[in-house]
Design a protein around this motif. Structure first.
Motif, PDB file in Angstrom:
ATOM      1  N   UNK A 172       0.858  -1.183   0.000  1.00 27.79           N
ATOM      2  CA  UNK A 172       0.000   0.000   0.000  1.00 27.79           C
ATOM      3  C   UNK A 172       0.896   1.234   0.000  1.00 27.79           C
ATOM      4  N   UNK A 173       1.100   1.801  -1.178  1.00 27.14           N
ATOM      5  CA  UNK A 173       2.098   2.861  -1.339  1.00 27.14           C
ATOM      6  C   UNK A 173       1.502   4.197  -1.748  1.00 27.14           C
ATOM      7  N   UNK A 174       0.198   4.367  -1.612  1.00 22.96           N
ATOM      8  CA  UNK A 174      -0.405   5.644  -1.974  1.00 22.96           C
ATOM      9  C   UNK A 174      -0.534   5.804  -3.473  1.00 22.96           C
ATOM     10  N   UNK A 175       0.032   6.892  -4.009  1.00 30.07           N
ATOM     11  CA  UNK A 175      -0.101   7.206  -5.429  1.00 30.07           C
ATOM     12  C   UNK A 175       0.692   6.278  -6.333  1.00 30.07           C
ATOM     13  N   UNK A 176       1.949   6.002  -5.939  1.00 22.48           N
ATOM     14  CA  UNK A 176       2.804   5.236  -6.851  1.00 22.48           C
ATOM     15  C   UNK A 176       4.011   4.656  -6.128  1.00 22.48           C
ATOM     16  N   UNK A 177       4.629   3.688  -6.796  1.00 21.12           N
ATOM     17  CA  UNK A 177       5.936   3.149  -6.405  1.00 21.12           C
ATOM     18  C   UNK A 177       6.910   3.532  -7.512  1.00 21.12           C
ATOM     19  N   UNK A 178       8.057   4.065  -7.143  1.00 25.13           N
ATOM     20  CA  UNK A 178       9.039   4.456  -8.157  1.00 25.13           C
ATOM     21  C   UNK A 178      10.410   3.900  -7.814  1.00 25.13           C
ATOM     22  N   UNK A 179      11.050   3.310  -8.819  1.00 20.32           N
ATOM     23  CA  UNK A 179      12.386   2.743  -8.656  1.00 20.32           C
ATOM     24  C   UNK A 179      13.381   3.595  -9.429  1.00 20.32           C
ATOM     25  N   UNK A 180      14.351   4.149  -8.712  1.00 23.94           N
ATOM     26  CA  UNK A 180      15.379   4.984  -9.321  1.00 23.94           C
ATOM     27  C   UNK A 180      16.697   4.223  -9.331  1.00 23.94           C
TER      28      UNK A 180
END
Length: 276
Positions: A50-58
């Motif tokens: 449950x990560x809100x708006x998005x999950x981002x991998x940099x």
């Protein structure tokens, strides 16, 4: 019972006023794994968070084709994003100096010779954090960004065992700029920086970047990680600043998984802001 893959993420809200529009999970470096099946298993569970708006991998380095196929399998979308770095391999202070644009060399000399700005680190962790955090708080308030707690930075310095440091630019006995940086695994990374607004014309920030470049060479680092360069399709002020130091920009991309209908709405507004 062995760990074959792991990732570390930051789950936070950019705004306390509208958390449902700003909660997100950022993974600030690509997951580590022993084999592609382990990465597959990890990403499958990552999608359920449950990560809100998005999950981002940099990432610092480009994703391999195998990695891309795994992320895309679970709905991650690859977008353009530049990484900013300066190669320090086989470089000396003199050769790095020639990479800097004329205005940056002039600014650094001005900081040293006209304003007599000194660069130093404090022996006390508490003193370093107190001064650094006050500068960060002023900058983040001006930029309207969410600021991490002071305890976060205390823990960084206390637990990093010397790999994370804070350096200050001192003008007439007063710290006017700061840089929190990391020296690890043959890479020196500029992580957090701030300059007091009333002293911007003194080029203290330029002087601190020059200091980090010299530290990287002294510590036999291969790279100076200058952070991100933004999406190449949009104007990005920090990229224009960083390129004045002879920075290389590589389109390594970043993967994003949308977790909410509001993601597209928020990002549409954000991208409109970038175009201005």
């Amino acid at each position: 019972k062995e760990i074959t893959a792991l990732t570390i993420g930051e789950l936070a809200n950019e705004s306390k006023r509208v958390p449902f529009l700003s909660k997100r999970l950022l993974i600030l470096d690509a997951p580590l794994y022993e084999d592609i099946e382990s990465l597959l298993y990890l990403v499958r569970h990552l999608k359920k968070i449950n990560a809100g708006l998005f999950v981002q991998i940099r990432t610092f380095f480009p994703f391999s084709e195998n990695e891309q196929s795994v992320y895309m399998k679970f709905g991650f979308v690859l977008s353009d994003h530049l990484n900013a770095y300066i190669s320090l391999t086989n470089k000396t202070n003199d050769t790095i100096w020639t990479l800097l644009k004329k205005d940056k060399r002039k600014g650094i000399k001005k900081a040293e010779e006209k304003f007599n700005i000194d660069v130093r680190e404090y022996n006390s962790v508490n003193q370093s954090i107190d001064v650094f955090y006050e500068m960060q708080a002023k900058l983040f308030k001006r930029k309207r960004h969410a600021l991490k707690s002071k305890d976060y930075f205390y823990n960084l310095l206390r637990e990093a065992k010397g790999t994370i440091k804070i350096v200050f630019a001192i003008y007439e006995g007063i710290p006017i700029a700061s840089q929190l940086y990391v020296v690890y695994n043959k890479k020196i990374t500029a992580l957090y920086t701030a300059t007091l607004e009333e002293h911007l014309e003194k080029h203290a920030g330029d002087l601190l970047i020059w200091y980090l470049l010299k530290e990287g060479i002294k510590n036999k680092c291969d790279y100076f990680d200058f952070g991100g360069g933004g999406n190449p399709n949009y104007k990005y002020g920090p990229r224009e600043y960083k390129e004045r130091f002879g920075t290389v920009f590589e389109n390594v991309g970043r993967f994003t998984l949308s977790k909410s209908f509001w993601y597209k709405v928020v990002m549409f507004g954000y991208n409109l802001m970038l175009k201005k």
